[in-house]
Write an enzyme that holds these catalytic residues in place. Structure first.
Site, PDB file in Angstrom:
ATOM      1  CB  SER A  47      -0.865  -0.002   1.265  1.00 32.39           C
ATOM      2  OG  SER A  47      -1.657   1.171   1.324  1.00 32.39           O
ATOM      3  CE1 TYR A  58      -4.015  -2.223   5.138  1.00 33.54           C
ATOM      4  CE2 TYR A  58      -3.340   0.048   4.771  1.00 33.54           C
ATOM      5  CZ  TYR A  58      -3.737  -1.177   4.275  1.00 33.54           C
ATOM      6  OH  TYR A  58      -3.844  -1.351   2.912  1.00 33.54           O
TER       7      TYR A  58
HETATM    8  P1  NAP Z   1     -11.409  -6.158   0.272  1.00 35.29           P
HETATM    9  O1  NAP Z   1     -12.309  -5.662  -0.786  1.00 35.29           O
HETATM   10  O2  NAP Z   1     -11.867  -6.101   1.696  1.00 35.29           O
HETATM   11  O3  NAP Z   1     -10.962  -7.650  -0.079  1.00 35.29           O
HETATM   12  C1  NAP Z   1     -10.069  -8.312   0.788  1.00 35.29           C
HETATM   13  C2  NAP Z   1      -9.843  -9.722   0.304  1.00 35.29           C
HETATM   14  O4  NAP Z   1      -8.927 -10.356   1.222  1.00 35.29           O
HETATM   15  C3  NAP Z   1     -11.117 -10.529   0.298  1.00 35.29           C
HETATM   16  O5  NAP Z   1     -11.106 -11.381  -0.837  1.00 35.29           O
HETATM   17  C4  NAP Z   1     -11.014 -11.358   1.570  1.00 35.29           C
HETATM   18  O6  NAP Z   1     -11.619 -12.608   1.356  1.00 35.29           O
HETATM   19  C5  NAP Z   1      -9.519 -11.541   1.711  1.00 35.29           C
HETATM   20  N1  NAP Z   1      -9.086 -11.794   3.090  1.00 35.29           N
HETATM   21  C6  NAP Z   1      -9.179 -10.955   4.147  1.00 35.29           C
HETATM   22  N2  NAP Z   1      -8.663 -11.554   5.244  1.00 35.29           N
HETATM   23  C7  NAP Z   1      -8.241 -12.789   4.848  1.00 35.29           C
HETATM   24  C8  NAP Z   1      -7.628 -13.873   5.506  1.00 35.29           C
HETATM   25  N3  NAP Z   1      -7.332 -13.847   6.816  1.00 35.29           N
HETATM   26  N4  NAP Z   1      -7.322 -14.980   4.795  1.00 35.29           N
HETATM   27  C9  NAP Z   1      -7.627 -15.050   3.479  1.00 35.29           C
HETATM   28  N5  NAP Z   1      -8.205 -14.058   2.794  1.00 35.29           N
HETATM   29  C10 NAP Z   1      -8.520 -12.943   3.479  1.00 35.29           C
HETATM   30  O7  NAP Z   1     -10.015  -5.381   0.280  1.00 35.29           O
HETATM   31  P2  NAP Z   1      -9.180  -4.754  -0.937  1.00 35.29           P
HETATM   32  O8  NAP Z   1      -9.439  -3.307  -0.925  1.00 35.29           O
HETATM   33  O9  NAP Z   1      -9.379  -5.547  -2.162  1.00 35.29           O
HETATM   34  O10 NAP Z   1      -7.693  -5.000  -0.392  1.00 35.29           O
HETATM   35  C11 NAP Z   1      -6.899  -6.064  -0.881  1.00 35.29           C
HETATM   36  C12 NAP Z   1      -5.441  -5.771  -0.572  1.00 35.29           C
HETATM   37  O11 NAP Z   1      -5.091  -4.520  -1.145  1.00 35.29           O
HETATM   38  C13 NAP Z   1      -5.122  -5.667   0.911  1.00 35.29           C
HETATM   39  O12 NAP Z   1      -3.854  -6.236   1.153  1.00 35.29           O
HETATM   40  C14 NAP Z   1      -5.068  -4.180   1.146  1.00 35.29           C
HETATM   41  O13 NAP Z   1      -4.227  -3.846   2.214  1.00 35.29           O
HETATM   42  C15 NAP Z   1      -4.503  -3.704  -0.168  1.00 35.29           C
HETATM   43  N6  NAP Z   1      -4.787  -2.297  -0.469  1.00 35.29           N
HETATM   44  C16 NAP Z   1      -6.051  -1.882  -0.785  1.00 35.29           C
HETATM   45  C17 NAP Z   1      -6.259  -0.541  -1.110  1.00 35.29           C
HETATM   46  C18 NAP Z   1      -7.595  -0.013  -1.534  1.00 35.29           C
HETATM   47  O14 NAP Z   1      -7.714   1.205  -1.759  1.00 35.29           O
HETATM   48  N7  NAP Z   1      -8.618  -0.822  -1.693  1.00 35.29           N
HETATM   49  C19 NAP Z   1      -5.189   0.361  -1.066  1.00 35.29           C
HETATM   50  C20 NAP Z   1      -3.925  -0.098  -0.713  1.00 35.29           C
HETATM   51  C21 NAP Z   1      -3.733  -1.440  -0.434  1.00 35.29           C
HETATM   52  P3  NAP Z   1     -12.633 -13.337   2.375  1.00 35.29           P
HETATM   53  O15 NAP Z   1     -13.523 -12.273   2.936  1.00 35.29           O
HETATM   54  O16 NAP Z   1     -13.314 -14.325   1.472  1.00 35.29           O
HETATM   55  O17 NAP Z   1     -11.748 -13.978   3.385  1.00 35.29           O
END
Ligand code: NAP
Length: 258
Positions: free
Chosen positions: A143, A157
């Site tokens: 991130s 985080y």
């Molecule tokens: P999201 O929409 O909440 O999706 C998160 C995904 O991770 C879901 O598929 C969830 O699946 C899975 N997950 C969560 N905890 C888990 C666990 N303990 N074991 C296995 N799977 C798990 O979040 P996102 O925004 O796509 O974020 C994904 C990644 O991108 C993260 O690492 C986050 O830090 C990073 N990120 C996101 C943003 C942003 O703006 N969205 C920005 C910077 C970085 P289940 O619910 O099926 O377990």
């Protein structure tokens, strides 16, 4: 160019929705064979159905990346179903907010356990298969928050996301001998289900602070990950790509007025 991913075996953690799902879509669209993971079976089934409907080869296995046994099962399933692992996208992550003054042990353990320990465990579990691939690729979803920026409520985080990069730099050295590269994509604010949970005001405020004036899409992250997975990126390791629409650039809000 960038066609080498066709037929390759790709594991994407945390791909039942959000960025992981976008990464899986981009890889499947490029002809990769994709195994997605997560904990929510209904969501996993829905994502696989979407990927398959789009002509991609995809399946799922359930698993919690914070558990060593689950990561081992994910790797074993990939070996059995895909015949190995060429690419691991270690993407699973959570971002629940907690002010530092009120942060509990549970808050800290949950975020570090999923985002940081989960990254290490999933890479460890896939190592033998990645080494056997001959062109193993590890792509972490970090991130901008932590490595470059900060935001109130996300000190744990940010630590987890910066910690991923500390892990990456030594892992890249250790795994180079096995021909495995280890890189990271650093998303800015990307439209996902998880981000939507933060509310309209948060999303609108973020969009206004981005020089390109829009939040990112999950495909924006998928394309960066895809590049790092190709043969053309074989000489890049231990590096990061920021995909944020220029969000980290302005020195002040005035810089966006022009
Ligand atoms: P999201 O929409 O909440 O999706 C998160 C995904 O991770 C879901 O598929 C969830 O699946 C899975 N997950 C969560 N905890 C888990 C666990 N303990 N074991 C296995 N799977 C798990 O979040 P996102 O925004 O796509 O974020 C994904 C990644 O991108 C993260 O690492 C986050 O830090 C990073 N990120 C996101 C943003 C942003 O703006 N969205 C920005 C910077 C970085 P289940 O619910 O099926 O377990």
């Amino acid at each position: 160019m960038f066609t080498s991913i066709a037929g390759r075996s790709v594991v994407v953690t945390g791909a039942t929705r959000g960025i992981g799902k976008g990464i899986a879509q981009v890889f499947a669209g490029a002809g990769a064979r994709v195994l997605i993971t997560g904990r929510d079976e209904e969501a996993a089934k829905g994502t696989v159905a979407e990927l398959s409907a789009g002509g991609g080869e995809a399946s799922y296995v359930l698993g919690d990346v914070s558990r060593r046994g689950d990561c081992a099962r994910i790797a074993a399933t990939a070996a059995e179903r895909l015949g190995g692992i060429d690419v691991l996208c270690a993407n699973a992550g959570i971002f629940p907010a907690a002010p530092l003054a009120e942060m509990t042990d549970e808050n800290i353990d949950e975020v570090l356990g999923t985002n940081l320990k989960g990254t290490i465990l999933s890479v460890q579990a896939c190592l033998p298969a990645l080494a056997a691939s001959g062109h193993g690729r590890v792509i972490l979803t970090s991130s901008i928050t932590g490595p470059i920026t900060g935001f109130p409520g996300w000190s744990h985080y940010g630590a987890s996301k910066a910690g991923q990069l500390g892990f990456l730099r030594t892992a890249a050295i250790e795994l180079a001998a096995s021909g495995i590269t280890v890189n990271a994509v650093l998303p800015g604010n990307i439209v996902t289900e998880g981000l939507a949970d933060l509310g309209e005001d948060y999303m609108a405020g973020m969009a206004a602070s981005i020089p390109l004036r829009r939040l990112g899409s999950v495909e924006d992250i998928g394309y960066a990950a895809l590049f790092l997975a190709t043969d053309e990126a074989a000489y890049i390791t231990g590096q990061t790509i920021v995909v944020d629409g220029g969000q980290v650039l302005p020195e002040s809000l005035d810089a966006l007025d022009g």
